[in-house]
Motif scaffolding. Structure first.
Motif, PDB file in Angstrom:
ATOM      1  N   VAL A 164      26.401  21.545  41.293  1.00 32.35           N
ATOM      2  CA  VAL A 164      25.222  20.781  40.926  1.00 32.35           C
ATOM      3  C   VAL A 164      25.838  19.678  40.163  1.00 32.35           C
ATOM      4  N   GLY A 165      25.458  18.329  40.514  1.00 35.05           N
ATOM      5  CA  GLY A 165      25.988  17.324  39.616  1.00 35.05           C
ATOM      6  C   GLY A 165      27.710  17.419  39.566  1.00 35.05           C
ATOM      7  N   GLY A 166      28.067  17.882  40.413  1.00 32.19           N
ATOM      8  CA  GLY A 166      29.647  17.908  40.617  1.00 32.19           C
ATOM      9  C   GLY A 166      30.318  19.247  40.030  1.00 32.19           C
ATOM     10  N   ARG A 167      29.628  20.019  39.199  1.00 32.94           N
ATOM     11  CA  ARG A 167      30.265  21.071  38.418  1.00 32.94           C
ATOM     12  C   ARG A 167      30.201  22.210  39.506  1.00 32.94           C
ATOM     13  N   VAL A 168      31.502  22.926  39.847  1.00 34.02           N
ATOM     14  CA  VAL A 168      31.519  23.869  40.815  1.00 34.02           C
ATOM     15  C   VAL A 168      31.149  25.497  40.102  1.00 34.02           C
ATOM     16  N   VAL A 169      30.225  26.083  40.809  1.00 32.32           N
ATOM     17  CA  VAL A 169      29.825  27.426  40.297  1.00 32.32           C
ATOM     18  C   VAL A 169      30.143  28.275  41.538  1.00 32.32           C
ATOM     19  N   HIS A 170      30.988  29.339  41.475  1.00 31.74           N
ATOM     20  CA  HIS A 170      30.812  30.164  42.319  1.00 31.74           C
ATOM     21  C   HIS A 170      29.473  31.295  42.347  1.00 31.74           C
ATOM     22  N   THR A 171      28.626  31.432  43.357  1.00 35.93           N
ATOM     23  CA  THR A 171      27.615  32.366  43.328  1.00 35.93           C
ATOM     24  C   THR A 171      27.621  33.771  43.770  1.00 35.93           C
ATOM     25  N   TYR A 172      28.745  33.996  44.088  1.00 37.36           N
ATOM     26  CA  TYR A 172      29.080  35.354  44.469  1.00 37.36           C
ATOM     27  C   TYR A 172      30.502  35.555  44.501  1.00 37.36           C
ATOM     28  N   VAL A 173      31.291  36.502  43.591  1.00 43.00           N
ATOM     29  CA  VAL A 173      32.713  36.541  43.503  1.00 43.00           C
ATOM     30  C   VAL A 173      32.799  38.092  44.089  1.00 43.00           C
ATOM     31  N   PRO A 174      33.565  38.257  45.091  1.00 44.66           N
ATOM     32  CA  PRO A 174      33.895  39.692  45.569  1.00 44.66           C
ATOM     33  C   PRO A 174      34.653  40.170  44.567  1.00 44.66           C
ATOM     34  N   ARG A 175      34.221  41.509  44.266  1.00 46.22           N
ATOM     35  CA  ARG A 175      34.865  42.087  42.961  1.00 46.22           C
ATOM     36  C   ARG A 175      36.253  42.552  43.270  1.00 46.22           C
ATOM     37  N   ARG A 176      36.424  43.384  44.071  1.00 47.63           N
ATOM     38  CA  ARG A 176      37.784  43.631  44.740  1.00 47.63           C
ATOM     39  C   ARG A 176      37.982  43.087  46.398  1.00 47.63           C
ATOM     40  N   ARG A 177      38.470  41.830  46.294  1.00 44.74           N
ATOM     41  CA  ARG A 177      38.776  41.386  47.655  1.00 44.74           C
ATOM     42  C   ARG A 177      39.639  42.176  48.742  1.00 44.74           C
ATOM     43  N   ALA A 178      38.617  42.193  49.983  1.00 43.15           N
ATOM     44  CA  ALA A 178      39.449  42.995  50.886  1.00 43.15           C
ATOM     45  C   ALA A 178      40.426  42.326  51.336  1.00 43.15           C
ATOM     46  N   PRO A 179      41.600  43.003  52.238  1.00 44.83           N
ATOM     47  CA  PRO A 179      42.775  42.505  52.511  1.00 44.83           C
ATOM     48  C   PRO A 179      42.089  41.566  53.920  1.00 44.83           C
ATOM     49  N   VAL A 180      42.834  40.296  53.790  1.00 42.61           N
ATOM     50  CA  VAL A 180      42.415  39.357  54.830  1.00 42.61           C
ATOM     51  C   VAL A 180      42.480  39.990  56.515  1.00 42.61           C
ATOM     52  N   GLU A 181      43.430  41.158  56.890  1.00 45.35           N
ATOM     53  CA  GLU A 181      43.521  41.466  57.780  1.00 45.35           C
ATOM     54  C   GLU A 181      42.066  42.275  58.712  1.00 45.35           C
ATOM     55  N   GLU A 182      41.322  42.822  57.617  1.00 37.91           N
ATOM     56  CA  GLU A 182      40.152  43.350  58.191  1.00 37.91           C
ATOM     57  C   GLU A 182      39.155  42.295  58.709  1.00 37.91           C
ATOM     58  N   TYR A 183      39.165  41.115  58.364  1.00 35.52           N
ATOM     59  CA  TYR A 183      38.535  40.045  58.966  1.00 35.52           C
ATOM     60  C   TYR A 183      39.274  39.537  60.135  1.00 35.52           C
ATOM     61  N   LEU A 184      40.368  39.206  60.040  1.00 35.94           N
ATOM     62  CA  LEU A 184      41.261  38.714  61.207  1.00 35.94           C
ATOM     63  C   LEU A 184      41.155  39.638  62.249  1.00 35.94           C
ATOM     64  N   LYS A 185      41.404  41.055  62.171  1.00 36.81           N
ATOM     65  CA  LYS A 185      41.243  41.800  63.364  1.00 36.81           C
ATOM     66  C   LYS A 185      40.257  41.833  64.115  1.00 36.81           C
ATOM     67  N   LYS A 186      39.239  41.614  63.651  1.00 34.94           N
ATOM     68  CA  LYS A 186      37.958  41.508  64.344  1.00 34.94           C
ATOM     69  C   LYS A 186      37.689  40.458  65.359  1.00 34.94           C
ATOM     70  N   GLN A 187      38.662  39.567  65.521  1.00 35.47           N
ATOM     71  CA  GLN A 187      38.677  38.382  66.232  1.00 35.47           C
ATOM     72  C   GLN A 187      39.987  38.198  67.051  1.00 35.47           C
ATOM     73  N   LYS A 188      39.429  37.866  68.538  1.00 37.18           N
ATOM     74  CA  LYS A 188      40.567  37.668  69.406  1.00 37.18           C
ATOM     75  C   LYS A 188      41.232  36.567  69.225  1.00 37.18           C
ATOM     76  N   ARG A 189      40.903  35.414  68.584  1.00 40.47           N
ATOM     77  CA  ARG A 189      41.481  34.285  68.338  1.00 40.47           C
ATOM     78  C   ARG A 189      42.740  34.224  67.130  1.00 40.47           C
ATOM     79  N   PHE A 190      42.636  35.656  66.578  1.00 38.28           N
ATOM     80  CA  PHE A 190      43.797  35.925  65.630  1.00 38.28           C
ATOM     81  C   PHE A 190      44.610  37.149  66.121  1.00 38.28           C
ATOM     82  N   GLN A 191      44.252  37.441  67.297  1.00 35.30           N
ATOM     83  CA  GLN A 191      44.885  38.830  67.803  1.00 35.30           C
ATOM     84  C   GLN A 191      46.348  38.755  68.100  1.00 35.30           C
TER      85      GLN A 191
END
Ligand SMILES: Cc1ncc(C[n+]2csc(CCOP(=O)(O)OP(=O)(O)O)c2C)c(N)n1
Ligand code: SF4
Ligand code: SF4
Ligand code: SF4
Ligand SMILES: [Mg+2]
Lengths: 286, 309
Positions: B254-281
């Motif tokens: 807002v007016g240039g100042r960046v605020v994160h509206t949700y911060v994942p507390r314990r970030r899941a490993p990226v594999e969990e996201y990538l493995k669901k998609q053939k484009r990253f198979q």
């Protein structure tokens, strides 16, 4: 000229199968042409593609309205009035259908390509299977050329090596299961359809203004569905989760706040089933 | 303070009225479609939508429209220019006394191809002129409607129909353009990212923007089962994983100042996201490409190291 029309659903490989048949014929020295139906319809939606095969140059263009051969990827399309896959099929024309029980009766070839694909490839994409069966039934290409066409076209769409190999095995199996019917080709041109005369019209007439808004529910996309979500109202807590996530606004809330599925348009994506926090949605036949 | 004024506290507050209706030509399980549906719920009836060639361009396809709103279809590069025309046209008629101010909102709706590449110049112009409009980009990270060719929104290592995964290149060799920062550099009064797995966050952001004059810009993750090779039924799960792995940060400026509206507390490993998609198979089979996966993880980690609020 041999005219082949393929009917399937988006995602089944209808367009790729057309390209395989056409390339296999080309490798045998025929002239061939293939094209998909152009349309915005998506995975699950009815689609079609067209192949013309001839000893001479192919000058005919456009959709095929009186095919010698119909290839049907999905039996559920056979009963669809909107698609009408057998429309215009010539007398003594051949039907190659993806369905069991397998066997050939007269000019109808049945092959359970989906089950074979699931077993050999691990998913229900039947482009290689249906193309190989069709090439064999029509007697237009030897197995080595069919396999070479399968390999080229599947690499073209970006399939990984191991999947290409599995599809080659599938194609070879399907080729060997079907007898060669040797369809006679026809020299006559396709029946001509009179072109509609389009008169010059001012822009407010000729531009496709859509004056009615929100009228697409009339399209009834429920026919795309390959499974049906069913809500168990004895469990449902009216939490609204399925209503919020249904991409197609195919769930509305009734006067009591209970979710109601509009089966005329639900595309069967099953997001409601996955997201329902208490598993009140089950999956049934479309 | 803002939070106290919101009409959206839980999912139950999602408006029942639909502006995006059934029967669209979009794929089953399209994530971007959910984002648009929710955005229109928050924006309401008096929203005029200007859109461009893309999957969502098909939402009006003669003689059908899947929106209850008025719509204008414009060339690929011209969404924001069309919005300027709509806004000016209304203002002129109001000044002439021909109509009462309809207090309408104008929404430019495009894919990433238009937002990140082809329409960036007209967006830049409109933000610079402080045009009072909304922009919603549903980001499916490629040119989806024409067969999933790579765009500057395509993430590193994604296979597309123009960045095949081969032995020597693991899909797209380039990094995703940071459109949020490109837009923010123009100093718009409001810019935000949204994801459908956090619908209340999405609704609140559109609500907050509605109180601001000038350019209001949104980038929504557009999970694309067809192009990404994910299961249609898993669209919201994939979206949630993008957020929980930290790959898709939820933020606003807002007016240039960046605020994160949700911060994942314990970030899941990226594999969990990538493995669901053939484009990253190809990153996982036939053998794992540890280097590429680690590079994706490192980029996410270093992003969040720099986040203070
Ligand atoms: C100037 C111009 N170039 C190319 C096209 C062809 N075209 C239509 S839709 C599209 C893809 C748009 O991609 P994106 O904006 O990411 O939206 P998506 O299709 O992914 O939803 C393209 C290239 C066009 N219509 N106009
Ligand atoms: S399956 Fe469920 S979420 Fe998907 S379109 Fe049908 S009702 Fe909507
Ligand atoms: S998500 Fe499940 S419990 Fe919630 S309203 Fe839908 S069916 Fe009922
Ligand atoms: S291609 Fe992707 S973004 Fe386009 S309609 Fe299909 S799922 Fe949605
Ligand atoms: Mg796109």
């Amino acid at each position: 000229m041999l005219r082949v029309r393929l009917h399937g659903r988006g995602g089944q490989g209808t367009k790729t199968a057309g390209s395989i048949i056409s390339l296999a014929a080309t490798l045998e020295g025929y002239h061939a042409q293939d094209s998909p139906m152009y349309g915005p319809e998506r995975r699950g939606a009815p689609v079609a593609s067209f192949v013309r095969i001839s000893r001479d140059q192919v000058n005919e263009r456009g959709y095929i309205t009186s095919p010698d051969v119909v290839v049907l990827f999905d039996r559920s399309l056979a009963s669809s009035k909107a698609v009408d896959p057998l429309a215009g099929l010539r007398k003594a024309g051949v039907l190659v259908a993806n369905e069991g029980p397998e066997g050939t009766e007269g000019s109808v070839v049945r092959i359970d390509a989906s089950s074979r694909a699931r077993r050999l490839v691990g998913r229900d994409n039947v482009s290689a299977a249906m193309a190989a069966a069709t090439c064999r039934a029509l007697g237009i290409s030897r197995v080595e050329n069919v396999l070479s066409a399968v390999e080229t076209e599947l690499r073209e769409v970006g399939l990984a090596d191991q999947d290409v190999q599995k599809n080659l095995a599938l194609a070879e199996e399907c080729y060997s299961l079907v007898p060669a019917l040797g369809v006679r080709d026809q020299d006559s041109p396709e029946a001509e359809h009179a072109l509609a005369e389009v008169r010059y019209a001012p822009h407010y007439v000729s531009t496709s203004l859509i004056m009615s808004t929100g009228n697409s529910p009339q399209k009834k996309t429920g026919g795309w569905r390959t499974s049906r979500p069913v809500i168990d109202y004895s469990k449902c807590t009216n939490c609204m989760v399925c209503f919020v996530y249904c991409p197609d606004s195919a769930i509305h809330l009734d006067a009591d706040g209970a979710p109601r599925i509009d089966y005329d348009n639900c595309k069967g994506c099953m997001i409601c089933l996955t997201e329902c926090p208490i598993r009140a949605v089950s999956e049934e036949a479309p | 303070m803002q939070a106290d004024q919101t009409a959206f506290r839980t999912m139950k507050d999602t408006p029942a009225r639909e502006y995006l209706v059934s029967g669209s030509p979009l794929c089953p399980g399209c994530g971007g479609e959910i984002a648009l549906k929710l955005a229109l719920k928050a924006m309401g009836e008096r929203t005029i939508v200007a859109f461009v060639p893309s999957c969502f361009g098909l939402l009006t396809l003669y003689p059908y429209s899947s929106m209850k709103n008025s719509t204008l279809f414009t060339p690929f590069a011209c969404g924001p220019a069309a919005a300027q025309g709509i806004v000016d046209g209304i203002n002129i008629r109001v000044e002439k006394g021909e109509i009462k101010d309809p207090r309408s909102k104008v929404l430019v709706l495009t894919g990433d191809g238009a937002a990140y590449d082809i329409g960036l110049q007209s967006t830049s112009g409109a933000i610079h002129r402080r045009l009072d409009f909304y922009y919603l980009c549903y980001d499916n990270e490629a040119y989806g409607n024409t067969g999933f060719q790579f765009s500057s929104a395509t993430p590193f290592a994604s296979a597309t129909s123009t960045t095949h995964a081969t032995e020597s290149t693991p899909g797209n060799p380039l990094r995703k353009k940071d459109l949020f920062e490109v837009w923010r550099a123009h100093r718009p009064p409001y810019v935000a990212t949204v994801a459908v797995s956090r619908p209340v966050d999405l609704l609140r952001k559109f609500e907050k923007a509605s109180k601001i004059r000038g350019p209001k810009l949104f980038i929504a993750l557009g999970v694309c089962p067809t192009g990404w090779g994910s299961e249609p039924r898993e669209t919201v799960r994939v979206d949630r994983l993008a957020v929980e792995t930290g790959i898709w940060p939820l933020k606003e400026a807002v007016g240039g100042r960046v605020v994160h509206t949700y911060v994942p507390r314990r970030r899941a490993p990226v594999e969990e996201y990538l493995k669901k998609q053939k484009r990253f198979q190809h990153l996982f089979s036939p053998k794992e490409n540890r280097g590429a996966v680690q590079a994706i993880q490192n980029a996410v980690d270093s992003y969040w190291e720099g986040v203070s609020e």
